[in-house]
Design an enzyme around this catalytic site. Structure first.
Site, PDB file in Angstrom:
ATOM      1  N   SER A  49      45.879 123.385  95.593  1.00 43.59           N
ATOM      2  CA  SER A  49      45.130 122.321  96.248  1.00 43.59           C
ATOM      3  C   SER A  49      44.967 122.649  97.734  1.00 43.59           C
ATOM      4  O   SER A  49      44.404 123.685  98.067  1.00 43.59           O
ATOM      5  CB  SER A  49      45.805 120.970  96.005  1.00 43.59           C
ATOM      6  OG  SER A  49      44.948 119.896  96.329  1.00 43.59           O
ATOM      7  N   GLU A  82      39.618 118.545  87.546  1.00 41.07           N
ATOM      8  CA  GLU A  82      40.582 118.252  88.601  1.00 41.07           C
ATOM      9  C   GLU A  82      40.734 116.745  88.840  1.00 41.07           C
ATOM     10  O   GLU A  82      41.837 116.217  88.879  1.00 41.07           O
ATOM     11  CB  GLU A  82      40.146 118.935  89.900  1.00 41.07           C
ATOM     12  CG  GLU A  82      40.053 120.453  89.824  1.00 41.07           C
ATOM     13  CD  GLU A  82      41.376 121.142  90.027  1.00 41.07           C
ATOM     14  OE1 GLU A  82      42.381 120.456  90.288  1.00 41.07           O
ATOM     15  OE2 GLU A  82      41.421 122.390  89.925  1.00 41.07           O
ATOM     16  N   HIS A 103      44.058 117.723  87.876  1.00 39.85           N
ATOM     17  CA  HIS A 103      44.647 118.261  89.100  1.00 39.85           C
ATOM     18  C   HIS A 103      46.168 118.304  88.969  1.00 39.85           C
ATOM     19  O   HIS A 103      46.782 117.345  88.494  1.00 39.85           O
ATOM     20  CB  HIS A 103      44.243 117.366  90.271  1.00 39.85           C
ATOM     21  CG  HIS A 103      44.421 117.980  91.614  1.00 39.85           C
ATOM     22  ND1 HIS A 103      43.859 119.197  91.967  1.00 39.85           N
ATOM     23  CD2 HIS A 103      45.102 117.557  92.727  1.00 39.85           C
ATOM     24  CE1 HIS A 103      44.166 119.475  93.221  1.00 39.85           C
ATOM     25  NE2 HIS A 103      44.930 118.501  93.693  1.00 39.85           N
TER      26      HIS A 103
END
Length: 491
Positions: free
Chosen positions: A189, A318, A410
């Protein structure tokens, strides 16, 4: 059973004592810089003072992340109170063996450049230690303290923290059995964005030798936007937009105000999403004309970091779990109309929806979730790979669907990448029986890349589009010809 004495190693500032846990040792909370408080609050990182005797390194050091009661995050990332927030954690199977020359993994946590902690049990390097890899996790200043524009203060202080931590690794990792000439940086990320930022930064060259970016979210905050945000924050705090002004505001107050300063004005759901997609992250690496002179993709296209092998990839959905919560509200709105509200022009809309026909059949919420995922993460993967041309670049997708979330969401790939499926809070994200074979495959590829600079599948750089799919349909090949075809309308 033989009882090993606590391992003690000597590094530049003095000796540190860690502890054994099975066949590897952990050294936690070792300072790579002095506490960024007082006169050092908005300064570049300063090397730690030497110490006498043996310093215990048996508990995680203070984190830049502060406790928020009731906060729940996808990855368990504890907040540890204290001022000395610039520290590293080292996990090693060979403490004190300077001749071991083991490859080194340096991991940078995510959290949108405003949250996150290196003290997560998911980031423990035990599995990499098992595979002969020394693992280091690093901390850095977050939010405005780390990345905000301040007249009279060094820019990109969080980025300077990354550089200082990597310099610490170069100087000290041999004491833990690591080879400073075989350092791979990785992150997820915002941490993946940090990896790409460092890859494209001239000042970071020579500090690492390979890179793996998981779901990279780039900062690349324009200088003018950073200055505007700083002025807005100063106005909210009632102080001048200067180093002295911001220093007069305590950390907790400034952290609360930075969230208000970066909040879009509109409360309309789609307008809110549009503002985030258009403006990008509020706090993060800034194009300052010094450390970072241009957007990261432009830097990679210009050849910076070209000699460094890279693996980059993302999960398939995500952020679809976020829009999934609004599927009842969105079910009567055509996907094309919803994308139009996000200012996607008609031609791009048509091409994007055609390329994402399977997602479109799942409903407008699924399309919007995929679109946000694509703009923020998955298009970055394709753009990065294309920008590097023929330089060694491998691309992957993580396609395994979480049985609890319902998407390849995610952070879902992180416990598989670290091979820590038994760690705290994994069932909440990956269910009670996550695939051990998938963890072996993804972690095995990561360990192979750290050791040999090759994850074990054909490179995108050899044939554009080539993608390894982890956790996909078992009836289909693991390696496909154009794994990011669905984002090409956005690239």
């Amino acid at each position: 059973m033989t009882q090993h004495p606590d391992p003690v190693v000597r590094i530049t500032p003095g000796e540190v004592r860690g502890f054994w846990r099975g066949d590897s040792a952990a050294f936690l909370g070792i300072p790579f810089a002095q506490a960024p408080v007082g006169d050092l609050r908005f300064a570049a990182p300063v090397p730690p003072e030497p110490w006498d005797g043996v310093r215990d390194a048996v508990a995680y050091g203070a984190t830049a992340k502060r406790e928020k009661p009731g906060e729940k995050t996808l990855i368990p990332e504890p907040a540890v109170a204290g001022e000395s927030t610039l520290n590293v954690n080292v996990f090693t199977p060979a403490p004190g063996r300077a001749d071991a020359d083991l490859p080194v993994l340096v991991y940078i946590h995510g959290g949108g450049f405003t949250e996150g902690s290196p003290a997560s049990p998911w980031y423990d390097g035990a599995a990499f230690n098992r595979d002969g890899v020394v693992t280091v996790t690093i901390s850095y200043r977050l939010g405005f303290d780390g990345f905000g524009h301040i007249a009279g203060a060094p820019s990109n202080r969080g980025v300077r923290d990354w550089l200082a931590a990597l310099e610490w690794v170069q100087t000290n990792v041999a004491a833990f059995g690591g080879d400073p000439s075989r350092v791979t940086i990785a992150g997820q990320s915002a941490g993946g964005g940090a990896v790409l930022t460092l890859l494209g930064m001239p000042a970071a060259q020579g500090l690492f030798h390979a890179a793996w970016a998981l779901s990279p979210a780039l900062g690349d905050v324009p200088g003018e936007r950073a200055r505007t945000l700083a002025a807005k924050l100063a106005n909210l705090a009632g102080v001048p937009a200067t180093r002295e002004g911001f220093a007069s505001v305590d950390e907790a107050t400034l952290t609360g105000l930075q969230e208000r300063a970066g909040r879009p004005a509109s409360t309309d759901r789609l307008a809110f999403v549009h503002a985030l997609l258009e403006d990008g992250l509020t706090w993060g690496p800034m194009i300052d004309g010094d450390l970072i002179t241009r957007p990261t993709i432009d830097s990679l296209h210009a050849g910076v970091g070209a000699d460094i092998p890279l693996v980059v990839g993302a999960t398939d959905d995500e952020f679809t779990m976020v829009t999934d919560g609004a599927k009842n509200l969105l079910r009567l709105i055509p996907a094309s109309l919803a994308l139009g509200r996000l200012n996607v022009d008609a031609r791009a809309r048509k091409a994007y929806l055609a390329a994402n026909a399977a997602q479109r059949r799942k409903g407008t919420a699924a399309v919007l979730g995929r679109y946000v995922s694509d703009v923020v993460f998955r298009s970055v993967v394709a753009r990065t790979a294309e920008a590097r041309g023929g330089e060694r670049t491998w691309v992957y997708r993580f396609s395994w669907t979480s049985p609890t979330i319902g998407w390849a969401c995610h952070c879902l790939d992180v416990p598989f990448w670290f091979d820590c499926l038994d760690a705290e809070a994994v069932p909440a994200l990956a269910g009670d029986d996550p695939s051990r074979a998938l963890a072996a495959a993804l972690h095995g590829a990561a360990a192979a890349f750290v050791r040999d600079a090759d994850p074990g599948w054909p490179a995108w750089s050899a044939a554009s589009g080539t993608t390894r799919v982890f956790g996909g349909d078992p009836s289909r090949p693991d390696v496909i010809a154009d794994g990011y075809a669905s984002v090409r309308a956005l690239v």
